[in-house]
Write a protein that holds these residues in place. Structure first.
Motif, short mmCIF file in Angstrom:
data_model
loop_
_atom_site.label_atom_id
_atom_site.label_comp_id
_atom_site.label_asym_id
_atom_site.label_seq_id
_atom_site.Cartn_x
_atom_site.Cartn_y
_atom_site.Cartn_z
N VAL A 27 -28.44 44.91 -58.29
CA VAL A 27 -27.67 46.05 -58.75
C VAL A 27 -26.39 46.08 -58.42
CG1 VAL A 27 -27.95 48.55 -58.97
CG2 VAL A 27 -29.80 47.13 -59.52
N ALA A 28 -26.26 46.05 -56.82
CA ALA A 28 -25.09 46.03 -56.32
C ALA A 28 -23.88 44.91 -56.71
CB ALA A 28 -25.06 45.91 -55.03
N ARG A 29 -24.70 44.06 -57.17
CA ARG A 29 -23.50 42.89 -57.79
C ARG A 29 -23.23 42.88 -59.22
NH1 ARG A 29 -19.83 40.55 -58.48
NH2 ARG A 29 -19.35 38.40 -58.14
N ALA A 30 -24.12 43.73 -59.99
CA ALA A 30 -23.86 43.58 -61.38
C ALA A 30 -23.00 45.02 -61.83
CB ALA A 30 -25.48 43.96 -62.19
N LYS A 31 -22.53 45.93 -60.57
CA LYS A 31 -21.79 46.99 -61.04
C LYS A 31 -20.70 46.70 -62.04
CE LYS A 31 -23.69 50.35 -57.54
NZ LYS A 31 -23.21 51.21 -56.42
N ASP A 32 -19.99 45.66 -61.79
CA ASP A 32 -18.60 45.20 -62.19
C ASP A 32 -19.03 44.49 -63.36
OD1 ASP A 32 -19.52 43.13 -60.77
OD2 ASP A 32 -17.79 42.66 -59.81
N GLY A 33 -20.21 44.25 -63.83
CA GLY A 33 -20.45 43.44 -65.23
C GLY A 33 -20.33 42.15 -64.89
N PHE A 34 -20.72 41.43 -63.67
CA PHE A 34 -20.80 40.35 -63.04
C PHE A 34 -21.73 39.47 -63.99
CE2 PHE A 34 -22.36 37.02 -60.27
CZ PHE A 34 -21.22 36.16 -60.23
N LEU A 35 -23.12 39.94 -63.85
CA LEU A 35 -24.00 39.33 -64.29
C LEU A 35 -23.99 39.19 -66.07
CD1 LEU A 35 -27.10 40.85 -62.40
CD2 LEU A 35 -25.67 38.54 -61.85
N GLU A 36 -23.47 40.03 -66.62
CA GLU A 36 -23.21 40.23 -67.96
C GLU A 36 -22.16 38.93 -68.46
OE1 GLU A 36 -22.52 43.84 -69.46
OE2 GLU A 36 -24.32 45.06 -68.80
N LYS A 37 -21.23 38.69 -67.64
CA LYS A 37 -20.25 37.59 -67.97
C LYS A 37 -20.64 36.42 -67.65
CE LYS A 37 -16.62 41.19 -66.87
NZ LYS A 37 -15.58 41.37 -65.71
N LEU A 38 -21.83 35.96 -67.25
CA LEU A 38 -22.13 34.58 -66.80
C LEU A 38 -22.36 33.74 -68.03
CD1 LEU A 38 -24.83 35.35 -64.23
CD2 LEU A 38 -22.70 34.70 -63.83
N SER A 39 -22.10 32.71 -68.05
CA SER A 39 -22.49 31.67 -69.17
C SER A 39 -23.95 31.44 -69.18
CB SER A 39 -21.63 30.44 -69.06
OG SER A 39 -22.22 29.72 -67.83
N SER A 40 -24.26 30.87 -70.36
CA SER A 40 -25.52 30.40 -70.57
C SER A 40 -26.28 29.69 -69.53
CB SER A 40 -25.82 29.67 -71.97
OG SER A 40 -25.20 30.63 -72.81
N ASN A 41 -25.40 28.61 -69.29
CA ASN A 41 -25.95 27.78 -67.93
C ASN A 41 -26.05 28.58 -66.63
OD1 ASN A 41 -25.97 25.67 -70.00
ND2 ASN A 41 -24.17 24.96 -69.41
N GLU A 42 -25.12 29.32 -66.59
CA GLU A 42 -25.27 30.05 -65.27
C GLU A 42 -26.31 31.01 -65.03
OE1 GLU A 42 -20.28 30.23 -64.12
OE2 GLU A 42 -21.13 31.60 -65.12
N PHE A 43 -26.41 31.74 -66.16
CA PHE A 43 -27.50 32.67 -66.12
C PHE A 43 -28.88 32.08 -66.20
CE2 PHE A 43 -30.60 35.70 -68.13
CZ PHE A 43 -30.30 36.78 -67.45
N VAL A 44 -29.12 30.76 -66.92
CA VAL A 44 -30.36 30.10 -66.76
C VAL A 44 -30.53 29.72 -65.50
CG1 VAL A 44 -31.52 28.03 -67.46
CG2 VAL A 44 -30.38 29.36 -69.05
N ALA A 45 -29.40 29.19 -64.60
CA ALA A 45 -29.63 28.96 -63.40
C ALA A 45 -30.01 29.97 -62.52
CB ALA A 45 -28.41 28.14 -62.73
#
Length: 1021
Positions: free
Chosen positions: A662-680
């Motif tokens: 949650v602390a890392r996702a505050k700036d929209g970091f996780l939403e900006k990940l690419s498909s490969n990055e999010f899958v990883a």
């Protein structure tokens, strides 16, 4: 009247100190000679040295107003008078022993104290030890019957004074006296029976008158004599006949000797007083009267008196003989006692003394052992033998309470041991906290260094844990589970924080010193690679902590098994398997983990393999001989608590990781990940969650839920990208057959081989292969357009996405179904609806366009079952979602059928335009039939390479059936009948031409069933 004999003066019992009577003075008031009579002294004590409390009297005659001989709680009035007479007026011992007694008699309104002197002497314990006295009697009847204080004997006298056993004493029958019954009197009755009969017969012979006269005369004489005696005795005053007559009583004395009459009388001529003589003569007369009557009575009963005296003398002789016999018997018994009894009794006495000495020796040894209790406890505690120390305390407490009760030197030892037991409880808890904290916060190093560190310890750490847990179980303290859980929570928090700090410190593009803010703010500056490495490190460190907690869980559970008595005594009980083979496996797993960044923990890493704890309880170990410490219910509750503790640790680890995410996702970091990055990222998290579930045996939802929330956002973007891409491709699709690149053929081959929807690895694709004309699925060729190839790859990507994010399977499948619906609807609009004419500028929707669209739909339908099988294990609502997939297949098949109908309709329109112009005229074959066959041949050439043969055959069957119907209708219109005439021959010639042409087409040779059916329902003229 008989007088009471005195052998001493009535008031001659003196105080031993002053020589005067005890009642003459009051030792409290210091009044000497103030009391003339004992009565006055008794009244003085009642009035001035007595207090009444309720219905009881308390004597205050003594020093400090305390009487030394009367109970402080008080006595009744009667008992108080006896106490005063016994203890204060006369000496108490003489009163009790019969030397001098007091009798309180009621005379008018006062009391008279009169002494009764007895000549008895208490027997000497030296001189009379072998002589029977009255003190050996069980019941002292003279003392009871001669009690002057009682008008009649009380029924509860004996029980009140000496207890129930004193009066109710069973008298055993004498073995020397026979039991008397009726047989003993038979001889006597037989002897006097004859005399009695004669006597009875003589009485019966007397007349009733004689008997009456005799009785009357005798009665008259008796009555006269009685009246005479009564008249004589009436002259004697009644006072002399009273049972309590005593001249010692002043009132009685005054009544017998009227001093007033004597003083008032005048002396006669001789100087004597007349009244004294009259009184003397009167008393002498009374005496003579009584003596006369006594003499008469003695004379009448002289015979009985002398007989009694004679019997008394004989009885005295018998008594003397009996006493001599008893004396001889006692002497013999005394001799037997001296020769036989005393020696044996001495032996018994010595034996008893020896036994007592042995008991005393054993007691002293026990005391010596108990004195060593505290040093022994200190020694046991120094070697972590907590159970032994607690058992020793418990045993010592029992010895102090049972065998050494009352020992003055041990009066404080019990409380000291109780305090020591409390101290041991605190030591156990403190040692457990210290031990668990040290083990959980050990540096996380490689397995070899860890093994060396454990081997270097002088005492195996797990043995200390076993001792602590056994000690707490011995005390019924089950909070060690909570201690391990709380310390694990603290260790998890510390290791996560330390991992983040290390990641921020080692980052190249982050200046930790120049950034002002929290650690979470610094963590947000990490790029994706650095953050992923940090997350993997966090997961790895958490799993290390979880493994250590599992090691605690394993050891504690085995200890609980021992404490519950569930292990076989004398057998080796391995608390944790930790062999060299396990160490090597863990080392290899650690190496694999270092070489692959995508793996959090090695797949073959098993819980408890870390060599933290490895101990076995052997027969020589004290733990093996432990008794059952806990009950079955306590065992089950503790085991359940351990399981919950392990699950709680995993849940807490997930909660801490959620905060990190949650602390890392505050700036929209996780939403900006690419498909490969999010899958990883999903793989890493899913691997961590799966490993935790495998260790604790329960699903944790917090981290997976957080991932699901991010996955939903990712899936939305993932789906929007592919849906937009599909729409763009469809809008530009010209519906021409496209070449199939090698990667798509590799993809369908891999799916066919594995049965799973998956993309081939890039290194396995042979890029040197040229694109193929068809895509081959299990030997079947599919002519497709480029859009379908992209859609097929998207379908595989959706399946791989659900593999990486299984928690979002329901959502992903819904989006895939939406994508398939979009393709189906857009294809229908563009091909059947002719939308492609405007979008891409096609001149017309050709037959081949329709056939390609149908074949593309068939290819998608072929892979719907694969999608169904792929998603089914991951869905929680299988029935509803899979039903949607079945509906998709049905929609696609309906669309395929519509395209087939469209193809048939196109050919029906062409054949109809030719048939309506046909006429049975030369030349043969007619131009109409030639045109129809040409169109059919052309149509066949278009669809035979696109559609499967069975579909082509079905289409041609329908076209042929439609052509036959049209031709029959045309024949009816032209009124051409099958009459064998010239027109019939022309028609048959065209039919033969048509049949030969159709039979020459590949795959539809058997479609023509015979054209003679065109003449059906025709009537010959």
């Amino acid at each position: 009247m008989a007088s009471v004999p005195y052998n001493i003066h009535p008031w001659s019992h003196l105080d031993g100190n002053s020589g005067s009577p005890q009642w003459k003075k009051c030792i409290v008031c210091c009044k000497t000679g103030a009391f003339k009579l004992p009565t006055e002294f008794a009244h003085h004590l009642r009035n001035f040295h007595c207090s009444k409390e309720g219905g009881s009297y308390v004597c205050r005659y003594g020093v400090n107003e305390v009487c030394p001989s009367l109970p402080l709680e008080g006595v009744s009035d009667k008992d108080y008078e006896d106490h005063v007479a016994r203890d204060h007026v006369y000496n108490g011992s003489d009163y009790r022993r019969g030397g001098v007694g007091l009798r309180m008699t009621q005379m008018g309104h006062g009391h008279m104290i009169s002494p009764l002197v007895s000549g008895r002497k208490e027997p000497s314990i030296v001189e009379d030890q072998f002589r029977w006295t009255i003190y050996d009697a069980s019941v002292n009847l003279p003392a009871v019957l001669n009690d002057p204080r009682l008008a009649k004997r009380e029924t509860d006298f004996f029980t009140k004074t000496w207890g129930e056993a004193f009066e109710k004493k069973d008298v055993q029958p004498s073995p020397f006296l026979p039991e008397i019954n009726g047989s003993h009197f038979e001889r006597y009755l037989g002897k006097i029976s004859d005399k009695y009969k004669i006597h009875a017969h003589g009485i019966e012979q007397l007349s009733k008158q004689q008997i009456s006269d005799r009785l009357h005369s005798g009665a008259l004489k008796s009555l006269k004599q009685l009246e005479k005696n009564r008249a004589d005795l009436d002259q004697v005053p009644k006072i002399f006949m009273l049972p309590n007559f005593s001249l010692e009583n002043p009132e009685t004395f005054c009544a017998v000797f009227p001093w007033t009459q004597v003083e008032e009388s005048k002396p006669d001529k001789n100087g004597n007083r007349q009244s004294c003589k009259l009184l003397q003569e009167k008393l002498s007369h009374y005496l003579d009267t009584v003596e006369v009557h006594i003499g008469e009575q003695i004379s009448k009963r002289s015979e009985a008196f002398f007989h009694a005296m004679t019997s008394h003398d004989e009885l005295q002789d018998y008594m003397q003989v009996t006493c001599r016999a008893i004396k001889q018997l006692r002497d013999k018994i005394h001799a037997l006692e001296e020769t036989l009894a005393k020696g044996s009794l001495k032996i018994l006495k010595l034996t008893r003394s020896r036994t007592n000495y042995v008991k005393l020796h054993n007691k002293l040894k026990l005391i010596s052992t108990v004195q060593q209790t505290q040093p022994t406890i200190q020694l046991l505690l120094s070697t972590n033998e907590f159970v032994g120390a607690l058992d020793l305390i418990s045993t010592t407490q029992e010895v102090l309470a049972q065998e050494l009760a009352g020992i003055h030197s041990f009066r404080h030892l019990g409380s000291q041991l109780a305090e020591l037991e409390k101290i041991i409880d605190m030591m156990l808890r403190a040692d457990l906290v210290k031990y668990v904290t040290a083990e959980l916060n050990r540096p996380i190093t490689d397995l070899q260094a860890l093994a060396d560190e454990t081997a270097a310890l002088s005492v195996s750490p797990q043995e200390k844990l076993v001792a602590i847990v056994l000690g707490m179980l011995r005390q019924r303290d089950f909070e060690f589970v909570d201690v391990i859980r709380d310390e694990a929570f603290t260790a998890l928090k510390a290791t996560i924080k330390q991992s983040v700090i290390e990641a921020v410190a080692t980052a190249d593009d982050v200046d930790a010193e120049g950034i002002v803010g929290s650690l979470a703010d610094q963590m947000r500056l990490l790029n994706y690679t650095e953050w992923m490495n940090m997350l993997k490190n966090v997961f790895h460190n958490i799993l290390v902590i979880v493994n250590r907690v599992m090691a605690f869980h394993t050891v504690v559970r085995e200890v609980i098994l021992i404490a519950a008595g569930r292990t076989r005594k004398g057998a080796d009980v391995a608390l944790l398997q930790s062999s060299d083979e396990t160490l090597e496996e863990n080392k290899d797993a650690e190496d694999e983990d270092d070489g692959d960044d995508d793996d959090i923990v090695p797949s073959d890493a098993e819980p408890g393999h870390e060599p933290l704890l490895h101990v076995s309880v052997t027969p020589g170990n004290a733990s093996d001989d432990l008794d059952v410490m806990i009950t079955e219910s306590e065992y089950l509750a503790t085991v359940q608590g351990l399981k919950k503790m392990l699950c709680a640790v995993c849940d807490h680890a997930h909660d801490r990781c959620v905060k990190l995410m949650v602390a890392r996702a505050k700036d929209g970091f996780l939403e900006k990940l690419s498909s490969n990055e999010f899958v990883a990222l999903s793989k890493v998290i899913e691997g961590f969650v799966t490993e935790c579930e495998r260790k604790c045996g329960r699903r944790s939802t917090s981290l997976r839920g957080s991932l699901l929330n991010q996955a939903n956002r990712f899936v939305d973007r993932f789906h929007d990208e592919r849906k937009t891409k599909l729409s763009l491709i469809l809008d530009n699709e010209r519906w021409k057959q496209a070449d199939v690149p090698a990667e798509f053929q590799e993809m369908v081959d891999l799916i066919s081989k594995s049965g799973k929807m998956q993309l081939p690895e890039k290194q396995r694709i042979d890029l040197s292969k040229k694109p193929a004309e068809f895509i081959v699925v299990n030997g079947e060729k599919f002519a497709v357009v480029g859009t379908v190839l992209m859609l097929l790859k998207m379908m595989v990507e959706y399946c791989e996405c659900v593999d990486n994010i299984p928690a979002a399977a329901q959502d992903i499948l819904g989006r895939l179904i939406d994508l398939l619906k979009t393709f189906n609807s857009r294809t229908c609009q563009l091909v059947l609806g002719a939308g492609a004419l405007q979008l891409v500028g096609l001149k017309t929707i050709s037959t081949k366009n329709l056939a390609l669209a149908s074949r593309c739909l068939q290819l998608i339908v072929r892979y719907v079952p694969y999608i169904k099988d792929h998603f089914k294990p991951k869905l929680y609502d299988k029935k509803h979602t899979l039903k949607n997939l079945d509906q998709i297949s049905k929609d696609y098949m309906d669309h395929i059928d519509e395209i087939s109908n469209k193809l048939v309709a196109i050919m029906e329109g062409l054949t109809e335009s030719y048939v309506i112009k046909w006429d049975a005229k030369a030349p043969m074959p007619s131009s109409c039939f030639r045109s129809v066959c040409k169109q059919m041949t052309k149509f066949h050439e278009v669809i035979i390479d696109v559609l499967p043969q069975h579909q082509v055959k079905v289409i041609f069957q329908r076209i042929h059936k439609s052509f036959v119907n049209l031709l029959r209708h045309q024949l009816l219109t032209l009124n051409v009948i099958n009459d064998g005439g010239p027109q019939t021959g022309m028609v048959n010639a065209d039919i033969v031409f048509y049949e030969n042409n159709i039979k020459s087409l590949k795959g539809v040779e058997d479609v023509i069933e015979g054209m003679q059916s065109v003449w059906t329902n025709q009537v010959k003229s």
